[in-house]
Design a protein around this motif. Structure first.
Motif, PDB file in Angstrom:
ATOM      1  N   ASP A 183       0.858  -1.175   0.000  1.00 33.46           N
ATOM      2  CA  ASP A 183       0.000   0.000   0.000  1.00 33.46           C
ATOM      3  C   ASP A 183       0.903   1.236   0.000  1.00 33.46           C
ATOM      4  O   ASP A 183       1.411   1.648   1.040  1.00 33.46           O
ATOM      5  N   VAL A 184       1.127   1.792  -1.191  1.00 35.18           N
ATOM      6  CA  VAL A 184       2.041   2.922  -1.337  1.00 35.18           C
ATOM      7  C   VAL A 184       1.541   4.138  -0.566  1.00 35.18           C
ATOM      8  O   VAL A 184       2.338   4.857   0.041  1.00 35.18           O
ATOM      9  N   ASP A 185       0.239   4.357  -0.551  1.00 32.88           N
ATOM     10  CA  ASP A 185      -0.313   5.498   0.184  1.00 32.88           C
ATOM     11  C   ASP A 185      -0.004   5.394   1.679  1.00 32.88           C
ATOM     12  O   ASP A 185       0.351   6.372   2.319  1.00 32.88           O
ATOM     13  N   LYS A 186      -0.125   4.177   2.217  1.00 31.34           N
ATOM     14  CA  LYS A 186       0.188   3.972   3.624  1.00 31.34           C
ATOM     15  C   LYS A 186       1.678   4.196   3.879  1.00 31.34           C
ATOM     16  O   LYS A 186       2.065   4.789   4.887  1.00 31.34           O
ATOM     17  N   ALA A 187       2.526   3.734   2.954  1.00 32.44           N
ATOM     18  CA  ALA A 187       3.970   3.918   3.096  1.00 32.44           C
ATOM     19  C   ALA A 187       4.321   5.404   3.090  1.00 32.44           C
ATOM     20  O   ALA A 187       5.135   5.864   3.900  1.00 32.44           O
ATOM     21  N   ILE A 188       3.690   6.171   2.210  1.00 31.10           N
ATOM     22  CA  ILE A 188       3.940   7.616   2.158  1.00 31.10           C
ATOM     23  C   ILE A 188       3.460   8.273   3.447  1.00 31.10           C
ATOM     24  O   ILE A 188       4.145   9.125   4.011  1.00 31.10           O
ATOM     25  N   GLU A 189       2.298   7.852   3.922  1.00 27.97           N
ATOM     26  CA  GLU A 189       1.763   8.412   5.160  1.00 27.97           C
ATOM     27  C   GLU A 189       2.722   8.150   6.331  1.00 27.97           C
ATOM     28  O   GLU A 189       3.011   9.051   7.128  1.00 27.97           O
ATOM     29  N   LEU A 190       3.224   6.918   6.422  1.00 29.50           N
ATOM     30  CA  LEU A 190       4.161   6.588   7.493  1.00 29.50           C
ATOM     31  C   LEU A 190       5.461   7.370   7.350  1.00 29.50           C
ATOM     32  O   LEU A 190       6.042   7.817   8.336  1.00 29.50           O
ATOM     33  N   ARG A 191       5.897   7.552   6.122  1.00 31.65           N
ATOM     34  CA  ARG A 191       7.131   8.318   5.882  1.00 31.65           C
ATOM     35  C   ARG A 191       6.947   9.774   6.306  1.00 31.65           C
ATOM     36  O   ARG A 191       7.845  10.369   6.896  1.00 31.65           O
ATOM     37  N   GLU A 192       5.777  10.328   5.995  1.00 26.55           N
ATOM     38  CA  GLU A 192       5.477  11.709   6.380  1.00 26.55           C
ATOM     39  C   GLU A 192       5.407  11.865   7.904  1.00 26.55           C
ATOM     40  O   GLU A 192       5.677  12.934   8.434  1.00 26.55           O
ATOM     41  N   LEU A 193       5.052  10.776   8.595  1.00 28.76           N
ATOM     42  CA  LEU A 193       5.004  10.809  10.060  1.00 28.76           C
ATOM     43  C   LEU A 193       6.393  10.644  10.678  1.00 28.76           C
ATOM     44  O   LEU A 193       6.530  10.693  11.896  1.00 28.76           O
ATOM     45  N   GLY A 194       7.402  10.429   9.840  1.00 33.13           N
ATOM     46  CA  GLY A 194       8.773  10.348  10.329  1.00 33.13           C
ATOM     47  C   GLY A 194       9.356   8.954  10.442  1.00 33.13           C
ATOM     48  O   GLY A 194      10.459   8.785  10.951  1.00 33.13           O
ATOM     49  N   CYS A 195       8.630   7.949   9.974  1.00 32.24           N
ATOM     50  CA  CYS A 195       9.154   6.582  10.032  1.00 32.24           C
ATOM     51  C   CYS A 195      10.278   6.400   9.019  1.00 32.24           C
ATOM     52  O   CYS A 195      10.243   6.954   7.922  1.00 32.24           O
ATOM     53  N   THR A 196      11.258   5.584   9.384  1.00 28.99           N
ATOM     54  CA  THR A 196      12.342   5.261   8.459  1.00 28.99           C
ATOM     55  C   THR A 196      11.846   4.207   7.469  1.00 28.99           C
ATOM     56  O   THR A 196      10.837   3.534   7.709  1.00 28.99           O
ATOM     57  N   TYR A 197      12.586   4.052   6.359  1.00 26.15           N
ATOM     58  CA  TYR A 197      12.244   2.998   5.403  1.00 26.15           C
ATOM     59  C   TYR A 197      12.301   1.635   6.085  1.00 26.15           C
ATOM     60  O   TYR A 197      11.478   0.766   5.816  1.00 26.15           O
ATOM     61  N   GLN A 198      13.273   1.449   6.969  1.00 20.75           N
ATOM     62  CA  GLN A 198      13.422   0.192   7.700  1.00 20.75           C
ATOM     63  C   GLN A 198      12.171  -0.095   8.539  1.00 20.75           C
ATOM     64  O   GLN A 198      11.643  -1.199   8.508  1.00 20.75           O
ATOM     65  N   LYS A 199      11.704   0.897   9.257  1.00 22.62           N
ATOM     66  CA  LYS A 199      10.525   0.729  10.119  1.00 22.62           C
ATOM     67  C   LYS A 199       9.274   0.451   9.272  1.00 22.62           C
ATOM     68  O   LYS A 199       8.464  -0.415   9.616  1.00 22.62           O
ATOM     69  N   ILE A 200       9.128   1.183   8.166  1.00 20.10           N
ATOM     70  CA  ILE A 200       7.978   0.967   7.280  1.00 20.10           C
ATOM     71  C   ILE A 200       8.020  -0.448   6.715  1.00 20.10           C
ATOM     72  O   ILE A 200       7.009  -1.137   6.637  1.00 20.10           O
ATOM     73  N   GLY A 201       9.215  -0.900   6.337  1.00 18.46           N
ATOM     74  CA  GLY A 201       9.380  -2.262   5.829  1.00 18.46           C
ATOM     75  C   GLY A 201       8.977  -3.306   6.855  1.00 18.46           C
ATOM     76  O   GLY A 201       8.317  -4.296   6.522  1.00 18.46           O
ATOM     77  N   GLU A 202       9.352  -3.077   8.110  1.00 22.35           N
ATOM     78  CA  GLU A 202       8.962  -4.011   9.178  1.00 22.35           C
ATOM     79  C   GLU A 202       7.449  -4.034   9.362  1.00 22.35           C
ATOM     80  O   GLU A 202       6.853  -5.100   9.519  1.00 22.35           O
ATOM     81  N   ILE A 203       6.832  -2.868   9.315  1.00 28.70           N
ATOM     82  CA  ILE A 203       5.375  -2.773   9.475  1.00 28.70           C
ATOM     83  C   ILE A 203       4.659  -3.483   8.329  1.00 28.70           C
ATOM     84  O   ILE A 203       3.681  -4.196   8.532  1.00 28.70           O
ATOM     85  N   MET A 204       5.176  -3.305   7.092  1.00 28.64           N
ATOM     86  CA  MET A 204       4.504  -3.862   5.913  1.00 28.64           C
ATOM     87  C   MET A 204       5.051  -5.230   5.501  1.00 28.64           C
ATOM     88  O   MET A 204       4.621  -5.789   4.482  1.00 28.64           O
ATOM     89  N   ASN A 205       6.003  -5.740   6.281  1.00 29.24           N
ATOM     90  CA  ASN A 205       6.575  -7.065   6.037  1.00 29.24           C
ATOM     91  C   ASN A 205       7.274  -7.180   4.678  1.00 29.24           C
ATOM     92  O   ASN A 205       7.115  -8.168   3.961  1.00 29.24           O
ATOM     93  N   VAL A 206       8.031  -6.148   4.322  1.00 33.24           N
ATOM     94  CA  VAL A 206       8.873  -6.159   3.123  1.00 33.24           C
ATOM     95  C   VAL A 206      10.201  -5.511   3.496  1.00 33.24           C
ATOM     96  O   VAL A 206      10.346  -4.929   4.566  1.00 33.24           O
ATOM     97  N   SER A 207      11.164  -5.569   2.589  1.00 32.56           N
ATOM     98  CA  SER A 207      12.460  -4.965   2.878  1.00 32.56           C
ATOM     99  C   SER A 207      12.392  -3.444   2.733  1.00 32.56           C
ATOM    100  O   SER A 207      11.516  -2.909   2.052  1.00 32.56           O
ATOM    101  N   PHE A 208      13.340  -2.767   3.378  1.00 33.09           N
ATOM    102  CA  PHE A 208      13.369  -1.305   3.255  1.00 33.09           C
ATOM    103  C   PHE A 208      13.664  -0.897   1.819  1.00 33.09           C
ATOM    104  O   PHE A 208      13.206   0.139   1.352  1.00 33.09           O
ATOM    105  N   THR A 209      14.406  -1.732   1.098  1.00 34.61           N
ATOM    106  CA  THR A 209      14.710  -1.439  -0.302  1.00 34.61           C
ATOM    107  C   THR A 209      13.435  -1.425  -1.135  1.00 34.61           C
ATOM    108  O   THR A 209      13.269  -0.573  -2.011  1.00 34.61           O
ATOM    109  N   THR A 210      12.542  -2.358  -0.868  1.00 31.63           N
ATOM    110  CA  THR A 210      11.263  -2.409  -1.582  1.00 31.63           C
ATOM    111  C   THR A 210      10.482  -1.125  -1.351  1.00 31.63           C
ATOM    112  O   THR A 210       9.949  -0.535  -2.293  1.00 31.63           O
ATOM    113  N   ILE A 211      10.436  -0.674  -0.101  1.00 27.00           N
ATOM    114  CA  ILE A 211       9.713   0.555   0.215  1.00 27.00           C
ATOM    115  C   ILE A 211      10.327   1.731  -0.544  1.00 27.00           C
ATOM    116  O   ILE A 211       9.629   2.499  -1.204  1.00 27.00           O
ATOM    117  N   ARG A 212      11.649   1.857  -0.458  1.00 20.75           N
ATOM    118  CA  ARG A 212      12.342   2.982  -1.106  1.00 20.75           C
ATOM    119  C   ARG A 212      12.104   2.964  -2.618  1.00 20.75           C
ATOM    120  O   ARG A 212      11.758   3.986  -3.216  1.00 20.75           O
TER     121      ARG A 212
END
Length: 89
Positions: free
Chosen positions: A47-76
């Motif tokens: 869910d790219v919209d959720k990833a952007i929302e989490l990023r805007e809230l200050g989450c790192t790519y690593q943290k977003i990846g953990e939340i969404m169960n994918v690698s930080f590279t995938t998120i980036r």
């Protein structure tokens, strides 16, 4: 069943003489699971919209990846694909 050592030659012949891509030739021979070095498109949907929302809230790519169960590279990479540009503060 075609011997394993002949399957590679058949795939090579298909690529050269039929102007076929490597992945298509290997698929035709039923070798999709044995394609080391051939990039396969097994992308997890996120869910790219959720990833952007989490990023805007200050989450790192690593943290977003953990939340969404994918690698930080995938998120980036997905955020880059959709044109998400964050302003460095």
């Amino acid at each position: 069943m075609i011997p394993t050592n002949c399957q590679n030659w058949l795939a090579l012949g298909a690529c050269v003489y039929a102007d076929m891509s490597v992945s298509k030739a290997l698929r035709m021979l039923g070798l999709v699971n044995f394609t080391k070095g051939v990039k396969q498109n097994h992308r997890k949907p996120i869910d790219v919209d959720k990833a952007i929302e989490l990023r805007e809230l200050g989450c790192t790519y690593q943290k977003i990846g953990e939340i969404m169960n994918v690698s930080f590279t995938t998120i980036r990479e997905r955020l880059i694909e959709v044109g998400y540009n964050e302003v460095k503060k």
